[in-house]
Design an enzyme around this catalytic site. Structure first.
Site, PDB file in Angstrom:
ATOM      1  N   SER A  37     -31.315   7.669  -3.869  1.00 15.75           N
ATOM      2  CA  SER A  37     -30.367   6.604  -3.553  1.00 15.75           C
ATOM      3  C   SER A  37     -29.861   7.392  -4.493  1.00 15.75           C
ATOM      4  O   SER A  37     -28.608   6.780  -4.420  1.00 15.75           O
ATOM      5  CB  SER A  37     -30.983   5.469  -4.372  1.00 15.75           C
ATOM      6  N   ASP A  67     -26.917  -3.109  -9.406  1.00 19.21           N
ATOM      7  CA  ASP A  67     -27.910  -4.026  -9.218  1.00 19.21           C
ATOM      8  C   ASP A  67     -29.064  -2.601  -9.985  1.00 19.21           C
ATOM      9  O   ASP A  67     -28.838  -2.873 -11.651  1.00 19.21           O
ATOM     10  CB  ASP A  67     -28.852  -3.332  -7.782  1.00 19.21           C
ATOM     11  N   HIS A 122     -29.143   0.488  -9.921  1.00 19.28           N
ATOM     12  CA  HIS A 122     -28.504   2.099 -10.121  1.00 19.28           C
ATOM     13  C   HIS A 122     -27.485   1.366 -10.462  1.00 19.28           C
ATOM     14  O   HIS A 122     -26.825   0.085 -10.486  1.00 19.28           O
ATOM     15  CB  HIS A 122     -28.060   1.882  -8.506  1.00 19.28           C
TER      16      HIS A 122
END
Ligand SMILES: *[C@@H]1O[C@H](CO)[C@@H](O)[C@H](O)[C@H]1NC(C)=O
Ligand SMILES: *[C@@H]1O[C@H](CO)[C@@H](O)[C@H](O)[C@H]1NC(C)=O
Length: 363
Positions: free
Chosen positions: A41, A337, A340
């Protein structure tokens, strides 16, 4: 009648030359022929939008700080570090996901990311959330090469592959989603044995990439995992009052990074003999992230141990959604978040890696 036609022709030639010249200038400013990215990610620009996984982020408030506020599938409020790199090396403003069906040959050539949020070096990791394994990302790269080769010819494609830059960023999920969370690997491997197991997979991936013709390959280390807001929430004795980094989960990251650097050096030593134009580079992200957290005022950060989205303690992916409360100024947060970084943190990471990027360009 004749004169206007001739003028027209002259104009056309002039415009053509101008276009040629501009194209050339652009090509000259490119530091790599293209930029190809693999991993998780931290570098996925939306490949997970096209597969059946719960690990998605193509909905608000993700992408909130793009000028059009469109959520792209990047797990942050705006750009990733790899977008800043693609722009810095003169290729493109945003590095698109390979699975986007609308990419033309020019887009494939200037660069794409094959990364998939939730993936890792351990083949077990992507099965947890049904995302794209690293080996499959390599298959997609082969497919990409074939598409480019069919369009521009094999020889030109191979030259292009040689002159491109490559970046790999993964490993965190192998610990956070897998080793620390599930009993399977923990039952079979001590933490140190698991480190070696992962490194073997990194090595194989690099060898495969070299086999495909890649020559400049950068591999990122992993971050201080004990500083991720989610890890603090899951492991702190007091979720609300004790939100400092938990070194028990960061020290395996330091060990992994040391082992990775050692392996890259060992591989380079052999490559210097067998493939002298092949260059492997290590990109440190642990140091810059730890510094953003410890010396946060230097960067203008106020919040370092909870994310901007929702409570900031647990929300990520589908749990950070259009119904979540969002902080008013993400640039004051290291984390967007609970896992991340924010766009601002990614920009700082890009700035911190600039000396390495310049070194790669000039070597
Ligand atoms: C790993 O552990 C499982 C049981 O959890 C076992 O069946 C398997 O053989 C082990 N694999 C290795 C490589 O030790
Ligand atoms: C590989 O060769 C380069 C010069 O081409 C040299 O700078 C580098 O130190 C060598 N690396 C290793 C690990 O021997």
């Amino acid at each position: 009648m004749r004169l206007p036609i001739r003028t027209c022709l002259v104009m056309k030639i002039f415009i053509l030359c101008l276009l040629c010249f501009m194209a050339k200038v652009e090509a000259v400013n490119r530091k790599f022929s293209g930029f190809y990215v693999f991993g998780d990610s931290t570098v996925d620009a939306g490949n997970n939008n096209y597969i059946g996984t719960p690990f998605k982020s193509n909905f608000p408030p993700y992408g909130r700080d793009f000028s059009n506020q469109v959520p792209t599938g990047r797990f942050t409020n705006g750009k990733l570090a790899t977008d800043y790199i693609a722009s810095y090396v003169g290729l493109k403003k945003l590095l698109p996901p390979y699975l986007d069906p609308n990419l033309n040959i020019e887009e494939l050539m200037t660069g794409v990311t094959f990364a998939s949020a939730g993936s890792g070096f351990d083949p077990l990791t992507p099965t947890i959330s049904n995302v794209i394994p690293i080996a499959k990302q390599m298959e997609y790269f082969r497919e990409c090469k074939k598409r480019v080769g069919d369009a521009v010819g094999k020889e030109r494609m191979e030259n292009h592959v040689k002159k491109a830059g490559y970046f790999i960023s993964a490993g965190t999920n192998d610990f956070v989603l897998n080793y620390f969370t599930l009993p399977i690997r923990r039952g079979n491997y001590t933490i140190s044995a698991y480190h070696h197991f992962l490194i073997q997979h990194v090595k194989q991936f690099i060898l495969d990439l070299l086999g495909e013709g890649a020559r400049k390959i950068a591999v990122s280390g992993i971050p201080p995992m004990g500083c991720l807001p989610l890890m603090i929430t899951l492991n702190s004795p007091n979720v609300f009052l004790q939100r400092g980094c938990i070194d028990k989960y960061s020290s395996p990251a330091r060990d992994f990074n040391l082992l990775l650097q050692h392996e890259l050096q060992k591989m380079q030593l052999q490559l210097n003999v067998s493939t002298p134009d092949a260059k492997l580079y290590y990109v440190d992200i642990y140091g810059p992230i730890a510094d953003m957290i410890q010396a946060h005022t230097k960067y203008g950060f106020d919040e370092v141990n909870n994310g901007c989205c929702g409570s900031g303690y647990i929300e990520a992916s589908v749990m950070c959604n259009r119904f979540s409360i969002v902080c008013s100024d993400p640039s004051k947060y290291v984390f967007w978040d609970s896992i991340h970084p924010t766009e601002k943190a990614y920009h700082n990471l890009f700035l911190a890696s600039l000396p390495t990027i310049d070194f790669i360009i000039n070597n």
